[in-house]
Structure formats: structure tokens, C-alpha cells
Enzyme design. Structure first.
Site, PDB file in Angstrom:
ATOM      1  N   LEU A 346       0.816  -1.217   0.000  1.00 24.90           N
ATOM      2  CA  LEU A 346       0.000   0.000   0.000  1.00 24.90           C
ATOM      3  C   LEU A 346       0.852   1.270   0.000  1.00 24.90           C
ATOM      4  CD1 LEU A 346      -2.808  -0.980   2.539  1.00 24.90           C
ATOM      5  CD2 LEU A 346      -2.669  -1.414   0.083  1.00 24.90           C
ATOM      6  N   HIS A 347       0.418   2.224  -0.788  1.00 29.33           N
ATOM      7  CA  HIS A 347       1.046   3.547  -0.778  1.00 29.33           C
ATOM      8  C   HIS A 347      -0.055   4.588  -0.607  1.00 29.33           C
ATOM      9  CE1 HIS A 347      -0.386   3.862  -4.890  1.00 29.33           C
ATOM     10  NE2 HIS A 347       0.236   2.717  -5.164  1.00 29.33           N
ATOM     11  N   HIS A 350      -3.393   4.186  -2.401  1.00 22.45           N
ATOM     12  CA  HIS A 350      -4.379   3.264  -1.821  1.00 22.45           C
ATOM     13  C   HIS A 350      -5.075   3.921  -0.635  1.00 22.45           C
ATOM     14  CE1 HIS A 350      -1.469   0.238  -3.583  1.00 22.45           C
ATOM     15  NE2 HIS A 350      -2.614  -0.183  -4.077  1.00 22.45           N
ATOM     16  N   LYS A 468      -7.191   5.780 -11.717  1.00 21.51           N
ATOM     17  CA  LYS A 468      -5.881   5.571 -12.338  1.00 21.51           C
ATOM     18  C   LYS A 468      -5.895   4.357 -13.271  1.00 21.51           C
ATOM     19  CE  LYS A 468      -1.160   5.281 -12.243  1.00 21.51           C
ATOM     20  NZ  LYS A 468      -0.727   4.066 -11.584  1.00 21.51           N
ATOM     21  N   GLN A 472      -9.521  -0.940 -15.993  1.00 20.88           N
ATOM     22  CA  GLN A 472     -10.041  -1.854 -14.973  1.00 20.88           C
ATOM     23  C   GLN A 472     -11.362  -1.314 -14.435  1.00 20.88           C
ATOM     24  OE1 GLN A 472      -7.596  -3.863 -11.838  1.00 20.88           O
ATOM     25  NE2 GLN A 472      -8.403  -2.268 -10.521  1.00 20.88           N
ATOM     26  N   ALA A 495      -4.464   9.743  -7.458  1.00 21.27           N
ATOM     27  CA  ALA A 495      -3.662  10.393  -6.408  1.00 21.27           C
ATOM     28  C   ALA A 495      -2.305  10.737  -7.012  1.00 21.27           C
ATOM     29  CB  ALA A 495      -3.501   9.451  -5.224  1.00 21.27           C
TER      30      ALA A 495
HETATM   31  O1  PAF Z   1      -6.261  -2.935  -8.832  1.00 21.07           O
HETATM   32  C1  PAF Z   1      -5.786  -3.921  -8.219  1.00 21.07           C
HETATM   33  O2  PAF Z   1      -4.938  -3.813  -7.314  1.00 21.07           O
HETATM   34  C2  PAF Z   1      -6.274  -5.329  -8.569  1.00 21.07           C
HETATM   35  O3  PAF Z   1      -6.449  -5.490  -9.932  1.00 21.07           O
HETATM   36  C3  PAF Z   1      -7.565  -5.725  -7.821  1.00 21.07           C
HETATM   37  C4  PAF Z   1      -8.738  -4.866  -8.201  1.00 21.07           C
HETATM   38  C5  PAF Z   1      -7.339  -5.631  -6.318  1.00 21.07           C
HETATM   39  C6  PAF Z   1      -7.948  -7.165  -8.140  1.00 21.07           C
HETATM   40  O4  PAF Z   1      -6.944  -8.053  -7.779  1.00 21.07           O
END
Ligand code: PAF
Length: 613
Positions: A346-347, A350, A468, A472, A495
Site C-alpha cells: 500500500l502507498h 491506496h 488511475k 479496470q 492520487a
Molecule cells: O487494482 C488492483 O490492485 C487489482 O487489480 C484488484 C482490483 C485488487 C484485483 O486483484
């Protein structure tokens, strides 16, 4: 059946309410003959007398029998029953047009007329009516939502054009959303203005309408031309002190309780919008959200309870590793839950997702799981950092914003039968094969599969994903919509470091020279935003944005495109004809490049075709 323009029609009006009388009158003005009308109430009879003078009053079935074009202008809830009743009595016939004007319904509600061979049309004027002749001028240029079976659509469009309106085709399935949107914007705007007038009147400020008029009209006008960019006021400035003052002023007067409730609800939505626009930062959004939830004045006036009195989120986080443990702790979260999914390491980026989640829901669940099914390469998967202790410490550093629950399962817990032997997986749609998906076959299938599993396990009301990873985000949104998952996907803004570089765990792998080169991506994003704000076309935006990355030292550009936010299909930048841009639209600018052997991405949302700012 002849589907050409219907010529002079005998029009029958079943239910001479406001809309029926006005449309009947408009059809009469353009040469059709209103042959009969029905109306039970004294008001309807009065309207027939004044707006449809000379038209005989008959019962519903006789009206339908006499007409080539039947307007079923009865209340929304009655349309189905009235249509069935007239059909039962033999009032409909083949080739006859049967039209209702409800916003909410498409043509399915007219099935009894269709079964009798009639042509069903749903034509809703997106306009308010007073039921007097003044309304006739409002029809000129007014949009009319037209829904009809494809072969007869031209009949509906021709009727609208004849009475001066502008037909807008609304598919049957979109009718509910169409009507909800119109009601929310127009009816609730009236509620807001009336509430504001009452607050002014209570404060002995005379002529509230005159005071509110110019500002309210200007705000409406600018929202219609510039969307969320039109936001102004204390919430969009993160001015919590002023908002607290407003809450106190409203809470001090029992008559304003309902206004206080709308103020809170709309200020909360405005906070999310302002954050999404990057107008306020996470900390400001969190302060405003807490204030709106917990302001003591909310209960003061009437002793009202409920969400307004909710306690602060717990600062202690439950860390669970199994699905059974998660289920047990999830059952204790009885208010709205937001989930933030991560792969750990985590940074600050997140943490900003977690803060965004806090603004959207009372409880927050963070998942930490390095998902094997989204890695194409076993070496990459093995090398991916696993830093649970540091991640938990980073989350704890959020203090009152820390999550209620962290779910950190093992791969065996998530895929008990192994990853290759699953009975079912999610297969992502075509969006997954473009851009980021082009070089990583199967990657987005793996992402969507684990996201679906985690959504089922955490059962959130809101799922927060970073803007970002725009592709996805689009795929998750697509899956949630396609599979009817009952939750809201909230996009948290990118961010950035203080110099603009988008935060990413990969930034740590850049040399100091590479780090400087990488700034070309955020400069490119800033150029896209600047040119779009100035009213540039797709081609203008692309030219300026690509110029920042195309020849930058140490930057190997992969792509820099403007795409449709839903399909990720590139917008055509050929030609500079502004007329080619279909009105105001949002587009996603995506850029990817390799710097120092590290693949970096950046993105922004721009509004094209808006008035230059
Ligand atoms: O964005 C991410 O870190 C990953 O693709 C996720 C959404 C946690 C799924 O593993």
C-alpha cells in the site's frame, strides 16, 4: 399496414387531463380533427370546454372506436387497465394508432392494443403543463421521448415533428431511467427552490423568488452546459466552517427539518462530486462527510434520530484471513459498507481510496490479496511484494479513517480447488482486449473473477476503484451492470505526488533521471485537460497531449489516446470539424509509456464540446 405519414387523422382523447387537452389542441391546430374526448372530473370537462371547444364528450370505448389516433392520457398507473378494458370492449382495431404520454412506460403497457392490431406509441413530452392554451407555445422545440416498435417509429417521430416538438428516441428498456432522470432534475428542483424560498420567508427576507431567480437560473444554465464543472459554493471549496454554519441555521428552526434533511443528502452528493472533480482533496471530503453525518444540530430541533446520530467509525480494525471469519465480522456491519480492493504494497494512492470509501459509507472493508489469476507470468507473481505488516501499519496511520475490517486471505483460501481447476470464471468483454489488455491476455478475466468473488464475500453497498486504472474501472463497472450486481462503483480520482506524477508502487523502481522523465505523462494529462477546458476538439486535445510524451527523453510511448469511457474505443481525432463532436461528452484520456524499463500509466477524464472556460 401503411407506415407512411398518417395524413389527416380523427383523434380521440381518452382522459382529457392537462397533457391530453394540450396535445389534442396542438393536433387540431395542425389539421387533425378531434372527434371525441372522455373525462370524468369537472376539471377535465372544463378543459374540454375551453381547449377543445365543440368536441363531444363520450365514454372511453366510444372515443376509441371513433378515432384513428387514440390518446390514452390517463394517469400512468391506469394506462394498462384502460387499454385492457377498451380492448375487451372491442374499442381498438387494426391500423389504428394508440398513443400514451406517460414518461415511465414504454409500449409494453399497450400490449392489449397491439394484440388488436393497433400501432402502439409511447410519446412523452419532456415539458411541464398547466393545462391551458399557454402550454401550446411550450411544445415548440420541446423534446419528446418516443418509444415504439422499430417499424412504426417514423409515425411517432412524424407526429412529434408536426406539433413542433423534437423527437428523441428512447429504447423500451431505458424508459425507467429516462423518467427517473427527468423527475429528479425537474421535480426535485422545484422542491429545492420551494424549500429555499421558505427558509428565506422564515428569516423575513421578502420576495425570495426574485432573490433566488438569477443565481438559480445561472446555476442551471451552467450545469446544463458544463456538467459537474459548474459546481461552486462552500462544499466545492471544502469550506466546512460555512457548511457547519448552514446546518446550525437550519437545525435551529423546527420548520426546516425536512429542508435540513435534503440539505444533508445533497451536500453529501455534492461532496462526492467535488471530490471526483478534484475540487477538494480526501481530507476535505472526509471532514465534510463527517460533519454532515454527525453535526449535533441535526438532532437538536426535533429530537430526530437515525443516521444523523451515527457514531464515529471505529478506530480499531478487525484483521481476518478466512471467508468464515469475514462472514462473521461482515454480519456485524449493519450500516452502509464500502469495499476497497488492493493487492497490498500500500502507498498513499491506496490510502486515498480508503478515505474516499469513508466519505461514501459508514463502514469500510479493505481486501489485500495478490491475485494469482491476473498474472500471466509465474515469475511476476512470485516477485510481487507481500508486505502485510507494513500495509496494516499504513492503514492504522489513517486513525479515525482506518478501515473497520481488513480481509487478507491466502491463495488457497480464495481458490480452494487451485486456480486452474475452477468450475466457472468471469470472462471480460471486448474492452479487455484493448490497450492494457492487448499485451496481457487473460489479465482482465482474472481481475474480474477475483473482483466478483470479493464483492460476493464482502457484500458492499459501494466499491471504490481508482480512476488511475481506468480500463479496470470501466470493466468492473461493465461487469457490475451486466451481472446486475446491487452496488455502486465509485471512482476515486488519481492520487498524485506534489509534482504531478501519478502515484504507483512502480515509481519506486525509477532512477532519479527516470523519475524526471516520467513527469512527461502527467504533463500530457495536464495538456489534455487544459485543451479540453479551452473547448478544443478531439484532434486538438490529442495533438497537445501527445506532444508532451511523443519525443520526451527516456520515454518509450506505448499509447496516448482519447477513448469512450465505457467501451474504450478510441475517439476519432481525424479532422478538426467541431460539428463532428456530438454535443458535450465525457472522454477518458489514457497514456502509457515505459520509462527506465518500468511501465507507467496515467489518465484523466475530460469534457469535450463544453463551453470554453
Ligand atoms: O487494482 C488492483 O490492485 C487489482 O487489480 C484488484 C482490483 C485488487 C484485483 O486483484
Amino acid at each position: 399496414m401503411n407506415h407512411a405519414r398518417p395524413g389527416r387523422l380523427a383523434v380521440g382523447i381518452v382522459g382529457a387531463g392537462r397533457v391530453g387537452a394540450v396535445l389534442g389542441s396542438a393536433l387540431r391546430q395542425v389539421g387533425h380533427e378531434v372527434v371525441a374526448a372522455s373525462g370524468g372530473s369537472p376539471e377535465s370537462l372544463e378543459r374540454i370546454d375551453t381547449m377543445l371547444t365543440g368536441v363531444p364528450v363520450r365514454d372511453m370505448v366510444d372515443v376509441a372506436r371513433a378515432a384513428d389516433l387514440v390518446l390514452l392520457t390517463v394517469p400512468d398507473d391506469a394506462i394498462g387497465q384502460v387499454a385492457a378494458w377498451i380492448a375487451d370492449q372491442g374499442g381498438f382495431r387494426a391500423g389504428q394508432i394508440v398513443l400514451h404520454t406517460s414518461g415511465r412506460h414504454g409500449v409494453e403497457v399497450l400490449r392489449p392494443a397491439l394484440q388488436a392490431g393497433a400501432i402502439p406509441l409511447a410519446i412523452h413530452p419532456a415539458m411541464t403543463f398547466s393545462g391551458t392554451s399557454l402550454d401550446l407555445s411550450r411544445l415548440e422545440g420541446a423534446p419528446f421521448a418516443v418509444t415504439a416498435p422499430a417499424p412504426v417509429l417514423p409515425i411517432g417521430q412524424a407526429l412529434v415533428v408536426e406539433i413542433g416538438g423534437e423527437p428523441v428516441l428512447i429504447p423500451e428498456a431505458a424508459r425507467g431511467a429516462y423518467h427517473a432522470a427527468l423527475s429528479h432534475a425537474s421535480n426535485h428542483l422545484v422542491t429545492l427552490v420551494v424549500q429555499a424560498e421558505r427558509v428565506l420567508a422564515q428569516a423575513r427576507v421578502d420576495d425570495g423568488a426574485r432573490l433566488l431567480g438569477p443565481l438559480t437560473r445561472a446555476a442551471l444554465d451552467s450545469a446544463l452546459t458544463s456538467g459537474a464543472q459548474a459546481l461552486t459554493g462552500p462544499v466545492s471549496r471544502g469550506d466546512a466552517g460555512t457548511v457547519a454554519g448552514h446546518l446550525a441555521a437550519l437545525a435551529g428552526e423546527p420548520d426546516h427539518l425536512e429542508t435540513l434533511r435534503s440539505y444533508r443528502a445533497l451536500a453529501r452528493s455534492t461532496t462526492l462530486l467535488a471530490r471526483e472533480q478534484g475540487r477538494i482533496d480526501d481530507a476535505e471530503a472526509a471532514t465534510l462527510t463527517r460533519l454532515l453525518r454527525e453535526h449535533p444540530g441535526l438532532t437538536g430541533a426535533t429530537g430526530a434520530t437515525g443516521a444523523a446520530t451515527a457514531a464515529s467509525p471505529s478506530a480499531s480494525t478487525a484483521v481476518v484471513h478466512t471467508r468464515a471469519e469475514l462472514r462473521a465480522v461482515r454480519a456485524t456491519l449493519t450500516d452502509e459498507v464500502a469495499v476497497v480492493m488492493t493487492m497490498g504494497a500500500l502507498h498513499e494512492g491506496h490510502l486515498s481510496l480508503v478515505r474516499a470509501a469513508r466519505t461514501a459509507a459508514r463502514h469500510v472493508v479493505v481486501t489485500i490479496f495478490v491475485n494469482p489469476t491476473q498474472f500471466g507470468d509465474a515469475g511476476d507473481l512470485a516477485a510481487y511484494p507481500r508486505t502485510l505488516e507494513a500495509d496494516l501499519a499504513a492503514l492504522a496511520s489513517l486513525g479515525p479513517e482506518a478501515p473497520d475490517v481488513v480481509f487478507a486471505p491466502s491463495a488457497e483460501e480464495m481458490y480452494p480447488g487451485g486456480t486452474s481447476d475452477r468450475a466457472a470464471t468471469v470472462v471480460a468483454g471486448p474492452v479487455a482486449h484493448r490497450y492494457e489488455g492487448a499485451s496481457r491476455p487473460g489479465h482482465f478475466d482474472g481481475v474480474l473473477t477475483v473482483v466478483a468473488k470479493l464483492l460476493h464475500l464482502t457484500a458492499p453497498d459501494v466499491a471504490v476503484f481508482g480512476q488511475k486504472d481506468a480500463q479496470q474501472l470501466a470493466l468492473v463497472r461493465g461487469m457490475v451492470a451486466a451481472l446486475d450486481m446491487p452496488l455502486w462503483v465509485l471512482a476515486a480520482p488519481v492520487a498524485r505526488e506534489s509534482d504531478g506524477l501519478a502515484m504507483s508502487s512502480r515509481n519506486a523502481r525509477l532512477s532519479s533521471v527516470g523519475r524526471d522523465s516520467a513527469l512527461a505523462l502527467s504533463r500530457s494529462v495536464a495538456a489534455a485537460e487544459r485543451i479540453a477546458r479551452a473547448g478544443g476538439t478531439v484532434a486538438d486535445v490529442l495533438r497537445a497531449a501527445r506532444a508532451e510524451v511523443a519525443d520526451a527523453d527516456g520515454v518509450a510511448l506505448d499509447y496516448a489516446d482519447l477513448v469512450d469511457p465505457g467501451t474504450f474505443l478510441p475517439l476519432d481525432g481525424d479532422g478538426d470539424d467541431p460539428a463532428a463532436t456530438p454535443g458535450v461528452r465525457e472522454a477518458t484520456y489514457v497514456v502509457a509509456a515505459v520509462v527506465d524499463g518500468v511501465r507507467l500509466i496515467d489518465t484523466t477524464t475530460v469534457v469535450l464540446g463544453a463551453r470554453p472556460r
